[in-house]
Design a protein around this motif. Structure first.
Motif, mmCIF file in Angstrom:
data_model
loop_
_atom_site.group_PDB
_atom_site.id
_atom_site.type_symbol
_atom_site.label_atom_id
_atom_site.label_comp_id
_atom_site.label_asym_id
_atom_site.label_seq_id
_atom_site.Cartn_x
_atom_site.Cartn_y
_atom_site.Cartn_z
ATOM 1 N N GLU A 1 0.817 -1.203 0.000
ATOM 2 C CA GLU A 1 0.000 0.000 0.000
ATOM 3 C C GLU A 1 0.855 1.260 0.000
ATOM 4 N N ASP B 1 -0.453 3.647 -4.218
ATOM 5 C CA ASP B 1 -1.887 3.434 -4.436
ATOM 6 C C ASP B 1 -2.074 2.956 -5.877
ATOM 7 N N THR C 1 -4.763 4.068 -8.552
ATOM 8 C CA THR C 1 -4.646 5.290 -9.350
ATOM 9 C C THR C 1 -4.164 4.978 -10.767
#
Length: 86
Positions: A21, A24, A27
């Protein structure tokens, strides 16, 4: 645990790397995520087993700790997350 993430992209635009994580990934667009291994608890041996996803009979690593299996998976598939290896 480190905060480094490496993604590699093939010429056709597919990305490959260990999920984190730190980036991201959503995106980038729609995701199709596949685990590098299957980690399951074996009732008979009372151990967690790391198995190859394409051959469930192929046990790659065992340990009594699931976290140790996750750590092994990361070391196996991302041995130098810093990029400092010669």
């Amino acid at each position: 645990m480190h905060n480094c993430a490496v993604l590699c992209f093939t010429p056709d635009g597919d990305g490959h790397g260990l999920y984190t994580e730190v980036i991201d990934l959503q995106t980038l667009g729609s995701l199709a995520i596949r685990r590098a291994t299957v980690i399951e608890f074996n009732i008979g041996t009372q151990l967690w087993e790391v198995r190859h996803p394409d051959d469930p009979r192929a046990v790659l690593f065992t340990h009594r700790s699931r976290q140790a299996c996750l750590d092994w998976e990361r070391l196996c598939f991302d041995p130098d997350p810093t990029g400092d290896a010669p």
